[in-house]
Design a protein around this motif. Structure first.
Motif, PDB file in Angstrom:
ATOM      1  N   ALA A 120      29.194   9.752 -51.639  1.00  9.15           N
ATOM      2  CA  ALA A 120      27.734  10.191 -51.176  1.00  9.15           C
ATOM      3  C   ALA A 120      27.636  10.509 -49.591  1.00  9.15           C
ATOM      4  CB  ALA A 120      26.739   9.393 -51.807  1.00  9.15           C
ATOM      5  N   ALA A 121      28.690  10.407 -48.858  1.00  9.26           N
ATOM      6  CA  ALA A 121      28.789  10.528 -47.417  1.00  9.26           C
ATOM      7  C   ALA A 121      27.819   9.593 -46.769  1.00  9.26           C
ATOM      8  CB  ALA A 121      28.370  11.804 -47.186  1.00  9.26           C
ATOM      9  N   ILE A 122      27.531   8.532 -47.461  1.00 11.08           N
ATOM     10  CA  ILE A 122      26.862   7.465 -46.686  1.00 11.08           C
ATOM     11  C   ILE A 122      27.554   6.641 -45.727  1.00 11.08           C
ATOM     12  CG2 ILE A 122      25.207   5.329 -46.974  1.00 11.08           C
ATOM     13  CD1 ILE A 122      24.896   6.498 -49.751  1.00 11.08           C
ATOM     14  N   THR A 123      26.903   6.769 -44.395  1.00 13.40           N
ATOM     15  CA  THR A 123      27.819   6.086 -43.088  1.00 13.40           C
ATOM     16  C   THR A 123      27.487   4.678 -43.401  1.00 13.40           C
ATOM     17  OG1 THR A 123      25.949   6.357 -41.556  1.00 13.40           O
ATOM     18  CG2 THR A 123      27.322   8.372 -41.680  1.00 13.40           C
ATOM     19  N   VAL A 129      20.628  -0.332 -44.784  1.00 16.80           N
ATOM     20  CA  VAL A 129      19.464   0.041 -45.258  1.00 16.80           C
ATOM     21  C   VAL A 129      19.508   0.351 -46.764  1.00 16.80           C
ATOM     22  CG1 VAL A 129      17.564   1.779 -45.073  1.00 16.80           C
ATOM     23  CG2 VAL A 129      18.791   1.138 -43.111  1.00 16.80           C
ATOM     24  N   VAL A 130      20.674   0.461 -47.154  1.00 16.16           N
ATOM     25  CA  VAL A 130      20.717   0.956 -48.580  1.00 16.16           C
ATOM     26  C   VAL A 130      20.900  -0.210 -49.393  1.00 16.16           C
ATOM     27  CG1 VAL A 130      22.247   2.219 -50.345  1.00 16.16           C
ATOM     28  CG2 VAL A 130      21.757   3.279 -48.320  1.00 16.16           C
ATOM     29  N   PHE A 150      21.940   9.393 -49.374  1.00 17.49           N
ATOM     30  CA  PHE A 150      20.854   8.714 -48.419  1.00 17.49           C
ATOM     31  C   PHE A 150      20.986   9.857 -47.318  1.00 17.49           C
ATOM     32  CE2 PHE A 150      20.041   6.337 -44.661  1.00 17.49           C
ATOM     33  CZ  PHE A 150      19.015   5.745 -44.911  1.00 17.49           C
ATOM     34  N   ASP A 151      19.783  10.074 -46.734  1.00 19.06           N
ATOM     35  CA  ASP A 151      19.678  10.860 -45.560  1.00 19.06           C
ATOM     36  C   ASP A 151      18.389  10.329 -44.880  1.00 19.06           C
ATOM     37  OD1 ASP A 151      20.246  12.801 -43.665  1.00 19.06           O
ATOM     38  OD2 ASP A 151      19.341  14.475 -44.761  1.00 19.06           O
ATOM     39  N   SER A 157      11.173   9.681 -39.218  1.00 16.83           N
ATOM     40  CA  SER A 157       9.849   9.025 -39.788  1.00 16.83           C
ATOM     41  C   SER A 157       9.919   8.391 -40.965  1.00 16.83           C
ATOM     42  CB  SER A 157       8.677  10.049 -39.690  1.00 16.83           C
ATOM     43  OG  SER A 157       9.105  11.111 -40.477  1.00 16.83           O
ATOM     44  N   GLY A 158      11.213   8.398 -41.809  1.00 17.10           N
ATOM     45  CA  GLY A 158      11.426   8.038 -43.019  1.00 17.10           C
ATOM     46  C   GLY A 158      12.975   8.505 -43.517  1.00 17.10           C
ATOM     47  N   PHE A 159      13.192   8.236 -44.795  1.00 22.39           N
ATOM     48  CA  PHE A 159      14.434   8.754 -45.238  1.00 22.39           C
ATOM     49  C   PHE A 159      14.414   8.754 -46.749  1.00 22.39           C
ATOM     50  CE2 PHE A 159      14.304   3.894 -45.322  1.00 22.39           C
ATOM     51  CZ  PHE A 159      14.444   3.713 -46.770  1.00 22.39           C
ATOM     52  N   GLY A 160      15.107   9.516 -47.259  1.00 16.22           N
ATOM     53  CA  GLY A 160      15.419   9.700 -48.663  1.00 16.22           C
ATOM     54  C   GLY A 160      16.736   9.020 -49.466  1.00 16.22           C
ATOM     55  N   LEU A 161      16.477   8.424 -50.363  1.00 10.09           N
ATOM     56  CA  LEU A 161      17.491   7.532 -51.056  1.00 10.09           C
ATOM     57  C   LEU A 161      17.500   8.075 -52.420  1.00 10.09           C
ATOM     58  CD1 LEU A 161      19.483   5.459 -51.475  1.00 10.09           C
ATOM     59  CD2 LEU A 161      17.819   3.522 -51.734  1.00 10.09           C
TER      60      LEU A 161
END
Length: 715
Positions: A120-123, A129-130, A150-151, A157-161
């Motif tokens: 999913a290209a999550i660094t 955080v994840v 995840f981005d 100001s926030g993120f999407g999971l």
């Protein structure tokens, strides 16, 4: 472990050590080796418990052996000691085996999760955080999920999971944990965890706020770039700060908001978006506030027509300045005329453009700059929709509003209604919600979320009680898979009072005019909408200021280029009354206004003929007791004030001097335009009485009743 325990017990019994010293050694071993080392190795709880239990049980067995003095044991004592040691060894061994199996399963899960993160290209920097939120979900919802994306937001100001739910676990069930997750994460007040379905079934997206974005102030964008109703119009911003585009070609809209929630600011943003379109015209109805909601959008035109002074330090706008709102109804009579015109336009467009729709193979009118869409914006429309009385005018306006919503969609006419409450008793008809797929509930002063519940029902995955900033709320658009969106948090732009002026001036060259077939269908009700008599509520009794010369020909232009007779020309005609007008040259143009003036003058010269049962002489002037006159209190007009006309005599003169048949609504519109407020049923009764006395003529019956000048034998 068994060998160590036996050796410790033997040493302690031979050396005569205290029986508690193995317990001290076991406690230290359980804390250091069993728990400390286990935590460093990131072992799970079952592994930590098994390691600590081994140390404590072994040390307890050794202490028991020392205390009982093995030198005094017989055969059964030895068997009991070694049997209990074997049982402890087996129990601890079984616990360790189970812990190892559990650790292997966790390792496999971690490897799969990291593989999913990589896919999913999550660094690696975001893994913490994840992992934190996966653990939080496991603790709150008691479910094992897998991250799928995840981005971070651009402004952090926030993120999407995005997560994948296990098979058999419904997304609707998981959405119910939104508020619990926000509380478990200890987010600041005003921050939401919004859970929505992803594009793949079985996946959901958590939109997490780390900052309360509803308090961020964002002004309406400058530039006023061109838009089209076919490509959607931005109405505000979502929680991420991106524009929310609403597609309104086939949709009506319903906006709920108690006072103080930012409803007027939202309307300004909507009207600014409409003004940027080259294929949209706006009609406005504001009966409750006498047109005040739309006055800023026609003030530039009033300045150009010299009804108001220009802003300090600025030059007067040119007379060609156009209105930002094409028609305003500030009273019920004008609203009745407007709704009649909309219904007539829809019926006529169906006939006029049937061939065009056939050529383009569509059942919807092809909206364009030549055939503009018409939006009727009704501010506080609930007052009209909720009426349950016997006043025929109010009842008709209510019925026509619902009729426009139901029947004019295909012909490019839609409504936008605002209201303070969404109850059926307030809206008056369930069709209002049924035909309004675009809905907004402003929540600033609605902490209970009553408006959200009435418009959207129970929304899983969204805690609307956190949306307490002014201009914030919930918006949803059920306009189709491609253009619609589920209910989501929403906030308006911050608009300055100058927005209407700036938008009108920046867009007037590209805003459309009503197509000619629609103008013909609407008739004089549309053509004369800006005549001084019809907008007396807006301009009062004033004439244009004399600081600027009248345009050539003494005419001001109404929308569409139609000339309006100027006050100077009217005064000149009055001064020349009685003089023979010059005959036009053969084949030359005919001045229609002069011809009408000549006809009325000749009509006034006809002799009066008494007939049997003719009308009695007019009664002496009775004043205006009990009537509301613009600019005064009830009963201000009395017999001692001859300047205040008798409304009955004025109504008779309106009918006789009009030169055409008028309905009760037409007479009422003229009276209200001149500042008189008369009950419609009272006016209809008086007009019927005048017809019976022969003062005016009458034709038709019921709603089709019309009145005109009395017919005489000479004409």
């Amino acid at each position: 472990m068994a060998t160590t325990a036996a050796a410790t017990a033997t040493l302690g019994a031979w050396a005569g050590l205290p029986g508690a010293w193995p317990l001290v050694v076991g406690a230290v071993g359980a804390a250091a080796h069993g728990v400390g080392v286990g935590i460093r190795k990131r072992l799970s709880g079952p592994s930590l418990a098994a390691r600590a239990a081994g140390w404590l049980l072994a040390s307890g067995w050794s202490s028991a052996v020392i205390w009982t003095d093995p030198t005094s044991w017989d055969g059964s004592g030895w068997w009991s000691a070694f049997g209990s040691l074997g049982a402890i060894t087996l129990a601890v061994g079984a616990g360790l085996v189970r812990a190892d199996v559990h650790e292997e399963a966790l390792d496999e899960t971690r490897r799969a999760m990291h593989a999913a993160m990589t896919e999913a290209a999550i660094t690696r920097a975001d893994w913490a955080v994840v992992d934190q939120w996966i653990a939080l979900i496991r603790a709150v919802a008691q479910v094992e999920v897998t991250p799928a994306g995840f981005d971070w937001r651009k402004d952090k100001s926030g993120f999407g999971l995005e997560i994948a739910l296990p098979i058999g676990y419904a997304s609707q069930r998981f959405q119910g944990y939104a508020a619990s997750l926000a509380e478990a994460a200890r987010l600041p007040v005003g921050c939401l965890v919004s859970i929505s379905k992803a594009r793949k079934q079985g996946h959901v997206i958590l939109d997490v706020d780390l900052v309360d974005t509803s308090t961020v102030v964002t002004e309406y964008p400058e530039g006023f770039e061109p838009l089209s109703i076919m490509s959607g119009i931005p109405w505000g911003l979502n929680r991420v700060g991106e524009e929310l585009t609403v597609h309104m070609r086939q949709a009506c809209a319903l906006i709920l908001g108690p006072p103080g929630t930012g409803k007027t600011t939202l309307l300004d943003g909507i009207l600014a978006g409409f003004s940027r379109c080259n294929d949209v015209l706006v009609f406005g109805i504001d009966v409750g506030k006498k047109g005040d909601a739309f006055v800023p959008w026609v003030t530039p035109w009033m300045e150009g027509q010299k009804y108001v002074q220009p802003l300090s330090g600025t030059a007067r706008l040119p007379e060609t300045t156009r209105q930002g709102v094409d028609w305003i109804a500030a009273n019920l009579a004008e609203a009745d005329l407007m709704l009649d015109a909309l219904i007539a336009i829809a019926e006529h467009r169906l006939d006029a453009y049937r061939e065009l729709m056939r050529q383009q193979n569509t059942k919807l009118l092809p909206v364009s700059a030549d055939i503009p869409m018409i939006f009727c914006v009704v501010d506080e429309g609930a007052e009209m929709l909720a009426y349950q009385g016997i006043d025929p005018l109010r009842s008709r306006v209510k019925e026509k509003l619902v009729s426009v919503m139901r029947t004019t969609r295909a012909m490019g006419i839609r409504l936008i209604l605002t209201a303070t409450d969404g109850n059926l008793s307030s809206l008056g008809d369930s069709a209002v919600r049924k035909y309004s797929p675009v809905r907004i509930a402003l929540t600033c002063t609605d902490p209970e979320g009553a408006g959200v519940a009435k418009l959207f029902g129970s929304i899983r995955g969204l805690d609307a009680s956190q949306l307490t900033a002014e201009g914030s709320g919930v918006i949803g658009a059920a306009t189709g898979v491609k253009t619609g969106f589920a209910p989501q948090p929403f906030r308006t732009w911050v608009t300055a009072p100058s927005l209407a002026r700036d938008a009108c001036l920046a867009t007037q060259d590209r805003r459309p005019v009503l197509d000619e077939p629609s103008v013909r269908a609407a008739g004089d009700a549309y053509r004369d909408r800006w005549s001084p008599a019809r907008i007396a509520w807006l301009i009062g009794d004033q004439e244009p200021a004399a600081t600027q010369a009248a345009p050539a020909g003494g005419r001001f232009l109404l929308p569409g280029g139609r000339p309006m007779t100027s006050p100077e020309e009217l005064r000149a005609r009055l001064q020349n009354r009685g003089k023979a007008p010059e005959a036009p040259a053969p084949g030359g143009p005919v001045d229609q206004d002069a011809a009408m003036a000549k006809f009325l003058e000749d009509l006034g010269k006809l002799p009066e003929v008494e007939e049997p049962g003719s009308k009695p002489p007019l009664k002496p002037f009775r004043g205006l007791e009990g009537l509301r006159v613009k600019g005064g209190e009830p009963g201000a007009g009395t017999a001692s004030e001859p300047s205040a006309p008798d409304w009955k005599e004025l109504a008779r003169r309106v009918v006789c001097d009009s030169g055409k048949w008028l309905g009760t609504s037409g007479v009422l519109a003229v009276l209200e335009g001149r500042g008189l407020t008369v009950n419609r049923s009272t006016l209809a009764t008086e007009l019927s009485a005048m017809a019976r006395r022969g003062e005016i003529a009458k034709r038709g019956s019921g709603p089709q009743t019309e009145y005109g000048a009395p017919m005489t034998e000479e004409n």
